[in-house]
Design a protein around this motif. Structure first.
Motif: not given
Length: 270
Positions: A133-144
């Motif tokens: 599992a790896v974390r990402f960010e888009k438009d100030g929101h994080g998701f895995w």
């Protein structure tokens, strides 16, 4: 070749952050070969996928053909170099499928990776997830983004391919790598894991079934799943949990599709 279809699903999973929109393109079950799924065909699929302008591209396994006795397989670097042309701001990410294991005699002999398909993807810069599992960010929101290893990876009897198959998936160990309450997108080649997926996961994305490859009145006569038609194709919702099963792009067993054309999946979350 049956005309390529774009299957568009829009959903907002439970507890999905308000105002967070994520545009995902999924390619599954390419089954590269010198007949219908050759380099020019894959290049056209890639161009169509790029035109959808995804935030992230997910590849759900089975890059190798399981029909090598009838049709020649493509060299691994050929199909991988085509897939390397996929473009998205958050990158291109992949898991392996059962055929990527079954057709790799060396991986079968050592009962583990690395696999030839996995190496081909990594060599062109596409990350392959094996219970990670790896974390990402888009438009100030994080998701895995989490990716399971194949649930049907290792054959115990080459003469009877589907008997005694051993999975290398580790759902609990994969989700244990998530360190906060941000949403999780799970890649799992085979959809049969879905009953075990907790509600903590926003959406599970799978391939493998080809939608049954023949589909009449929303049912298929034969589905490679212990659950039959329950997880054969499309958007499934159970107890506020979401599963999307792609109809895939290639063929398995027979070069035949009826009622379920080859498809790219466009999934918009939020």
């Amino acid at each position: 070749m049956v005309r390529l279809h774009v299957q568009h699903d829009q959903l907002t999973p439970k507890d999905w952050p308000k105002g967070f929109r994520l545009r995902i393109v999924v390619l599954a079950d390419i089954h590269a070969c010198t007949a219908w799924m050759n380099v020019p065909r894959i290049d056209k699929i890639v161009a169509r996928a790029n035109a959808l302008k995804p935030d992230i591209v997910l590849l759900l396994g089975d890059y190798l053909s399981g029909m090598h006795l009838m049709f020649k397989s493509l060299p691994h670097n050929h199909w991988a170099e085509s897939l390397a042309q996929l473009k998205a701001p958050l990158g291109v990410h992949a898991v392996l499928g059962n055929h990527d294991w079954w057709e790799d005699l060396q991986a079968q002999a050592r009962r583990g990776g690395p696999t030839m398909a996995g190496n081909a993807l990594e060599e062109v810069g596409i990350k392959v997830y094996s219970n990670e599992a790896v974390r990402f960010e888009k438009d100030g929101h994080g998701f895995w983004l989490a990716g399971l290893e194949s649930q049907l990876a290792l054959l115990s009897n080459r003469r009877i391919p589907r008997r005694g198959v051993v999975g290398l998936d580790d759902l609990d160990g994969t989700l244990a790598q998530v360190t906060n309450d941000e949403p999780i997108v799970l890649m799992a080649h085979e959809p049969d894991i879905f009953p075990k997926v907790p509600s903590r996961v926003s959406v599970t994305l799978s391939g493998h079934t080809h939608g049954g490859q023949v589909r009449v009145r929303d049912r298929s006569p034969a589905v490679p799943s212990r659950y039959g038609n329950q997880y054969a194709y499309g958007h499934v919702v159970e107890d506020d949990r979401h599963l999307i099963v792609s109809g895939g792009l290639g063929y398995s067993v027979l070069p035949l599709r009826f009622g379920v054309p080859p498809e790219i999946n466009l999934i918009e979350l939020g």
